[in-house]
Design a protein around this motif. Structure first.
Motif: not given
Ligand code: XMP
Length: 522
Positions: A477, A407-408, A442-443, A519-520, A353-357, A301, A514, A401
């Motif tokens: 999510g 990350i897949r 949803w995904q 999710i990922e 998780k560090s969800h940086h956009n 990431r 979850k 993401p």
């Molecule tokens: P998780 O895996 O944390 O995902 O249950 C919840 C939602 O967040 C998305 N996701 C990300 N989005 N950067 C993003 O922009 C990331 O690093 C990231 N990791 C998870 C994931 O697809 C789901 O919709």
């Protein structure tokens, strides 16, 4: 002048819902922490104030305090500021006004029958009684002077109150949740009847106001926007383009981790269809080089995020050469929930998780930030996108993401594996669309596992990768359940992937919810 309801957040899990419901009745609303300074609050020029719910008791050690001055405010036109206290907000209000609040031994939780004692103002239009949703600990046992009861229930003799001068109202229950049958009407009564709002706020009026505001802010400067092809940046691009035309440049980066066809599709939509200035930068090799040998998800990431920033920076420098001057603004598709999260009373929650956009750009870019959607919720952005005629395939696409397919692919990322995963994922998604199941989940996506298993195809032994399919139902999510897709459907998708994608000989379906799974997979 935009009419506005300000919601003071005392830490309730439902605060965002209050804001959404108020907007649904056509009144703009904003959330601020309950600790806000009065001058700041008054500068917002509210037509009314809602005090949200909060922790179980006003007597808790760290219970947030209601500033008594809030209950003496006057509006800009000199009239008394209407205040509606919800649950904790009602307790704090009554306590402040000289009432008695008792700490309950246990929380009352769930549906209750509200008997309406006064059918004017707040409860206008409600016949005698209505189902409401209770979730509270404290209760008012003695009314403040000059207050009266306007509703009660079997367990709560004081379920709803008002001040006799008709400026303060309190409800013990939660009108903002869907389980309160007349919740919408109650909030509308507050905003329209009590606060006098006209209810003319809508996505369409937002577009006009925003376009004006963007033009004023930007002047003749240039704006740059990181376009990912997701809902937020796509709608931001089209709105900004409508406002300032060629003074907007979008940068779209191919990090090599996009889905099948995405690189071409985004360019086609935005450059060819919307005629937006688009700088498409193919940086696949750079990303894959940097990711070479990296297995840790958080490290991936970080690398993907930092490399994006670098590529974006370079693209902006190139733009300077083309334009002859530096862009002044950086536009981002930040949404209201991110803004609230950073200012909320509770503060941001722990990072799993560090969800940086993709929009996560460095602070030192020397660009002023422009965030046209920082007051909006996702469904409002979608509505604006619909009004701007953005294709539904973009607006209603599953979330994807920022780090994309990176990350897949579990563990180390190789180009060949990305190609395999892209094909498998496309088959899964195509079939979901084909069978009308896409919007039921949803995904949904495919994950490539670093596990090889033995198979047999024709007379040949194979030794190839396992692919996992993941499909979840969810609201936001934060929690999710695995989607109960029909067995025949999964059988069909599995057969297609194994037959059509070289390198995969076994499919598994993920039945993790979850929590505890995310999710990922990474
Ligand atoms: P998780 O895996 O944390 O995902 O249950 C919840 C939602 O967040 C998305 N996701 C990300 N989005 N950067 C993003 O922009 C990331 O690093 C990231 N990791 C998870 C994931 O697809 C789901 O919709």
């Amino acid at each position: 002048m935009l009419q506005k309801i300000v919601i003071l957040d005392f830490g309730s899990q439902y605060t965002q819902l209050i804001a959404r419901r108020v907007r649904e009745v056509g009144v703009f609303s904003e959330i601020v922490p309950c600790t806000i300074d009065l001058p700041k609050l008054m500068a917002m020029n509210p037509s009314g104030i809602i005090l949200s719910g909060g922790p179980s008791s006003v007597y808790d050690e760290h219970a947030p305090r209601l500033d008594p001055e809030i209950l003496t405010l006057k509006r800009a036109d000199g009239t008394k500021m209407p205040v509606l206290g919800i649950c904790y907000g009602m307790m704090a209000m009554c306590l402040n006004e000289g009432g008695v609040v008792a700490r309950a031994d246990h929380r009352e939780f769930g549906r209750a029958r509200l008997i309406v004692d006064r059918t004017e103002d707040l409860f206008a239009g409600i016949q005698d009684s209505s189902t409401v949703w209770m979730s509270h600990g404290d209760r008012v046992t003695e009314l403040p002077p000059d207050y009266e009861i306007i509703g009660h229930s079997e367990n709560a003799p004081v379920a709803a109150v008002r001040s006799k001068n008709l400026s303060h109202y309190g409800v013990q229950f939660h009108p903002e949740v869907v389980h309160t049958d007349d919740g919408r009407l109650i909030l509308e009564n507050f905003t329209h009847r009590i606060c006098g709002c006209s209810g003319d706020w809508s996505a369409a009026s937002f577009i006009d106001e925003k376009i004006d505001e963007i033009r004023k802010t930007v002047g003749d400067a240039h704006v740059v926007l990181g376009l990912s092809g997701g809902v937020d940046s796509s709608v931001a691009a089209v709105l900004l383009h409508k406002a300032i035309g060629d003074q907007l440049s979008c940068v779209f980066v191919n990090n090599g981790l996009l889905r099948k066809g995405e690189w071409e599709q985004v360019q086609k939509t935005f450059r060819d269809h919307f005629h937006i200035r688009l700088k498409a930068v193919d940086a696949c090799d750079l990303f894959l080089e940097r990711l070479s040998g990296v297995v840790d998800p958080e490290e991936k990431r970080k690398i993907i995020g930092n490399t994006f920033v670098e590529v974006f920076d370079q693209a902006t420098d190139d733009l300077v050469l083309e334009l002859g001057h530096r862009p002044k603004f950086l536009a981002q598709g930040t949404l209201y929930p991110d803004v609230i999260e950073s200012v909320s009373f509770k503060g941001p929650s722990v990072t799993i998780k560090s969800h940086h956009n993709v929009g996560g750009l460095p602070k030192d870019m020397k660009l002023e930030v422009l965030e046209p959607f920082r007051e909006l919720f996702k469904d409002e952005v979608r509505e604006i996108g619909r009004l701007l005629e953005i294709p539904s395939a973009i607006l209603n696409r599953h979330p994807f993401p920022g780090p994309g397919l990176g990350i897949r692919i579990i563990g180390e990322i190789h180009k060949e594996d990305l190609d395999i995963l892209r094909e498998a994922d496309a088959i899964f998604i195509d079939e979901l669309r084909e069978q009308d199941l896409y919007h039921e989940v949803w995904q949904a996506f495919a994950v490539l596992l670093p596990v090889r298993t033995v198979g047999v195809m024709g007379d040949e032994r194979t030794y190839e990768n396992v692919c996992a399919l993941r499909a979840v139902t969810s609201v936001d999510g934060m929690t999710a359940d695995w989607a109960r897709l029909p067995h025949e459907f999964l059988a069909h998708v599995s057969a297609r992937i194994v037959n059509e994608v070289r390198g995969i000989n076994r499919i598994v379906y993920d039945i993790g919810s979850k929590p505890p799974a995310t999710i990922e997979w990474e």
